[in-house]
Write a protein that holds these residues in place. Structure first.
Motif, PDB file in Angstrom:
ATOM      1  N   LEU A 138      -4.544   2.717  -1.284  1.00  0.00           N
ATOM      2  CA  LEU A 138      -3.086   2.788  -1.189  1.00  0.00           C
ATOM      3  C   LEU A 138      -2.571   4.216  -0.992  1.00  0.00           C
ATOM      4  O   LEU A 138      -1.356   4.416  -0.922  1.00  0.00           O
ATOM      5  CB  LEU A 138      -2.446   2.198  -2.459  1.00  0.00           C
TER       6      LEU A 138
ATOM      7  N   THR B 198      -4.339  -3.832  -6.564  1.00  0.00           N
ATOM      8  CA  THR B 198      -3.168  -3.591  -5.717  1.00  0.00           C
ATOM      9  C   THR B 198      -1.924  -4.212  -6.341  1.00  0.00           C
ATOM     10  O   THR B 198      -0.847  -3.609  -6.362  1.00  0.00           O
ATOM     11  CB  THR B 198      -3.398  -4.183  -4.317  1.00  0.00           C
TER      12      THR B 198
ATOM     13  N   SER C 137       0.833  -1.207   0.000  1.00  0.00           N
ATOM     14  CA  SER C 137       0.000   0.000   0.000  1.00  0.00           C
ATOM     15  C   SER C 137       0.860   1.247   0.000  1.00  0.00           C
ATOM     16  O   SER C 137       0.597   2.210  -0.702  1.00  0.00           O
ATOM     17  CB  SER C 137      -0.922   0.004   1.215  1.00  0.00           C
TER      18      SER C 137
END
Length: 849
Positions: free
Chosen positions: A68, A109, A12
């Motif tokens: 993030l 992600t 993140s």
């Protein structure tokens, strides 16, 4: 090693760095002069910089969707290769929309953190051929040519945008190199394919390796004749037909090329016509409509049709019958009457031993397995080779255990590309049948057969007969044992012939059994092996690689070692081990045992020493001295009085059972009929044996005419209410019962007697009645016609007595029990004296009618 949570947090942070780098495009620095000079950090983080950069608005949205931004606001430093808005717009239709869906956050992600590298790396530090390890974990290749820098195939358009926590380089493409084949299928909208892969539990396989997947469109799945398969078993071969075990770009395909698929025995044929790629499978063909979608672990080619495997036309039974290598297995299935089962719907997975595997069994084993009398064993053996469900070789994993139809687990080992199950190697995998799949193996799996089964099929018939006669079959099917198994010739050579009585045979067999599994490689010279025959051990001797076993009277040699069974191990020996003969009778054994001196005195007082010196055999549960000492005060003394010899005899013969019964023959819930005639209940729990409530403390003391088990209590279960009154010193009550001629009545079944003490009789106003009629009325008032323990007495309960129209009322005061009669009351001073025919509660007053 960092945890998954830490890893995600780190990812993140790195993704947030990517956002910040994008924002820094407003302060971009050209990749020209002074590229190697340090970049002065600004006051904004990477995220703040990205948010302030119009070219990075799509990236900012993605960072927010992946949660993030907080990470890329962290201390870093990070280097972010930030895709500009046109890079996202250039993705295939709807890919960006799917990436931003909440259900695909993990994939998003993975994409974003593939654009982030730890540390601050300026353009001047990037070199041709360099590889960068991203926060996502995959390496990113760098190319520098003609002054142009590319990373992962995307061109750096603006470099060295400085942020307070790193540096941003704008790039003209979104890098998808961190996504595997399954990720790509998800974001490109192949929902039908993804659903099928999930149902067939093949996602793990499609995330590994280096593969080529021919991916049918959703429309292709919808057009399958009869609809798409719905079960894992049916979907698995279909999907395997679409996967090649190597990476093949369309430019590497040649006309007529045969592509072996993951479906064993099934190939796809390549056809090239005017730049179009066609694939022909066992039953139909498909056209590649989109080629060369490169994934982290391979390449995807989109096709317009679902390729279908050849439909297996035969059941497992028919498949086996058509396979020459399985003719012995077919014969065995017929003998076990299992052909119908394996022709059923299933599905089943069969690990099928080839003919050579059966031929490798010891001589005579196959012949015995096929005998009608051994059908149960054969069925047990064969069903141990069958697992419910359709399990292909690719689904087998190292360390896996499969639960067979027989019920025992089967261990799987996968090493160096070789699959073994239960120690046998899979030689040919994935022979498809209409109701399952067959894998050929090079060994017969015997892991479901216990020690007795092995003795039967290996021809140890004399041993099996002896075990059956001694009723030890159940014992030898449980536990974890080592059995030294004499050959048939060994039994035939016993001097005087094999024992015929069960007791002697039991002792002989127990001497051959050790209560733990011991392979020959675990035996040491001089080792003592305690056997199931109490007090007898075997001594191990190792001579020149051979194993010798010495028992109490003779020595034998192991002629065949380490026959592994489900519940232990068998070593075949050339002679029958013989136990030491018992030299003393039960009476002599008791006299020689210090713990039994009180019992010996009692036997003498009851004139029973001669009986227990007779031929028998007898099994004696012998109370130790402490057991007699634990009786109430005066009881033992009264038992030994001459006048009470009949009671003492009744008590002692209740401890004796006809026959020789060893501890291993005692079973939970069993009842033994004693010499006295009353049954004796047996309880076996947590490794302890109890008889009549007393625990066996030492078992199997052998005598010439039986066996003795020491117990920690005196068993009074054969004594009735009158007997108990006599030995407990209730002489006044006994005298009254005799005078009133009620002794016979009080020896009847299921009574409760409230027994006044001697002092209570002495305290009757005016003295105890002397005429039989009055005395009978008084005594009947103290007796109820059912068995009532103290715990069953409740306040106010009325107890009917043997005296007509007279009852007793229970009154409870702080744990004290009182009985209220017609004229007075009494208190229970000692409760729950259990007799053969009822219960006695001592009371302090004689109740008067």
């Amino acid at each position: 090693m960092i945890t998954m949570l830490q890893s995600l947090k780190l990812l993140s942070r790195r993704a947030a760095v990517a956002l910040s780098l994008a924002a820094l495009t407003t302060t971009l620095a050209a990749c020209g002069d002074d590229n190697d000079a340090p970049v002065a950090p600004t006051g904004q983080t990477i995220v703040q910089t990205a948010a302030a950069t119009p070219q990075l608005s799509t990236l900012v949205s993605a960072l927010q969707a992946a949660e993030l931004t907080a990470t890329l606001n962290g201390p870093g430093p990070f280097t972010v290769f930030a895709p500009i808005n046109p890079a996202f717009s250039a993705l295939p239709a709807d890919v960006l929309q799917r990436l931003l869906e909440s259900g695909n956050r993990a994939i998003l992600t993975k994409v974003l953190t593939f654009h982030v590298v730890p540390g601050r790396i300026t353009a001047g530090q990037l070199q041709n051929g360099q590889t960068l390890t991203t926060v996502e974990g995959t390496t990113l290749p760098v190319t520098v040519a003609g002054g142009v820098v590319t990373v992962g195939g995307a061109r750096v358009t603006t470099a060295d945008i400085s942020a307070s926590n790193g540096v941003v380089h704008l790039i003209d493409g979104v890098m998808l190199g961190s996504l595997d084949i399954v990720d790509n299928a998800i974001i490109r909208g192949f929902s039908s394919l993804v659903s099928a892969v999930t149902t067939a539990n093949l996602a793990g396989a499609l995330r590994g390796g280096n593969l080529t997947v021919f991916a049918p469109t959703n429309a292709a799945f919808a057009a399958i004749p009869g609809g798409a398969p719905t079960t894992a078993a049916a979907l698995t071969p279909v999907l395997q037909l679409h996967v090649i075990g190597s990476r093949a770009l369309s430019t590497q395909l040649t006309n007529g090329q045969q592509l072996p698929t993951l479906l064993t025995g099934a190939n796809l044929t390549v056809g090239l016509t005017g730049g179009t790629v066609r694939l022909t499978g066992p039953r139909n063909a498909a056209t590649v409509v989109t080629a060369n979608i490169v994934a982290k672990n391979g390449v995807i080619h989109v096709i317009d049709n679902v390729l279908l495997p050849a439909a297996p036309a035969q059941t497992i039974t028919q498949t086996a019958a058509a396979t020459p290598q399985l003719s012995t297995l077919v014969t065995a299935l017929q003998a076990a009457e299992l052909t119908g089962t394996l022709s059923g719907t299933g599905p089943f997975t069969v690990f099928a031993p080839v003919n050579d595997a059966f031929a490798a069994l010891p001589a005579g084993v196959v012949q015995r397995l096929l005998e009608t009398g051994n059908r149960a064993i054969l069925s047990k053996l064969l069903t141990f080779h069958v697992v419910p469900g359709r399990i292909t070789a690719s689904q087998l994993q190292n360390g896996q255990t499969l639960t067979t139809v027989e019920g025992t687990t089967l261990p799987v080992t996968v090493a160096n590309g070789v699959v073994t199950v239960g120690g046998a190697r899979v030689t040919t995998a994935d022979i498809n049948a209409s109701n399952g799949v067959v894998h050929l193996i090079d060994g017969v799996l015997l892991g479901s057969l216990d020690i007795v089964d092995n003795a039967i099929i290996r021809g140890l018939s004399s041993l099996v007969s002896a075990v059956t006669a001694a009723n030890l079959g159940t014992a030898l099917r449980g536990g974890n044992l080592t059995v030294f198994a004499p050959t048939n010739a060994a039994f035939a050579a016993i001097p005087g012939g094999a024992p015929s009585d069960v007791a002697t045979l039991t002792r002989v067999l127990q001497l051959h059994v050790v209560g733990a599994r011991a392979l020959s490689t675990q035996l040491t010279n001089g080792q003592q092996l305690p056997t199931l025959l109490t007090g007898s051990s075997l001594s191990v001797g190792l001579v020149g690689g051979g194993v010798r076993i010495t028992g109490p009277r003779n020595t034998v040699s192991v002629v065949s070692a380490d026959i592994v069974a489900k519940n232990g191990v068998i070593h075949v020996i050339d002679n029958v081990l013989l136990p030491a003969p018992a030299q003393q009778t039960i009476t002599q054994t008791a006299v020689a045992t210090a713990q039994l001196s009180t019992l010996v005195t009692a036997l003498q007082a009851a004139d029973l020493t001669g009986t227990l010196s007779g031929t028998g055999p007898f099994t004696v549960f012998a109370p130790v001295n402490e057991a007699f000492a634990g009786l109430p005060a005066g009881v033992l003394q009264r038992l030994l009085e001459t006048g009470n010899r009949a009671i003492l005899s009744k008590l002692l013969t209740f401890h004796v059972v006809p026959g020789r019964i060893t501890a291993s023959q005692l079973r939970n819930g069993q009842t033994l009929t004693t010499v006295e005639g009353t049954t004796l209940p047996v309880t076996v729990a947590s490794g302890f044996v109890f008889v009549g409530g007393a625990r066996v403390t030492t078992a199997d003391i052998e005598a010439s005419n039986g066996v003795v088990h020491l117990i920690d209590g005196v068993l009074l279960g054969s004594l009735d209410i009158v007997d108990n009154a006599i030995i407990r010193g209730l002489s006044s009550l006994v005298g009254a019962v005799t005078a009133a001629n009620l002794a016979t009545a009080l020896r009847g079944d299921n009574l409760t007697v409230f027994a006044p003490t001697n002092a209570a009789f002495a305290a009757i106003p005016g003295g105890a009645p002397t005429d039989a009629a009055t005395l009978a009325s008084v005594l009947q008032l103290h007796v109820t016609g059912s068995r009532v323990l103290a715990a069953e007495l409740s306040n106010g309960r009325r107890l009917s007595t043997l005296l007509p129209n007279n009852s007793l009322t229970v009154s409870l005061f702080g744990g004290t029990v009182r009985l209220v009669g017609p004229r007075n009351f009494a208190t229970v001073v000692s409760a729950n004296i259990v007799a053969k025919n009822g219960i006695i509660h001592l009371i302090d007053t004689v109740l008067l009618p």
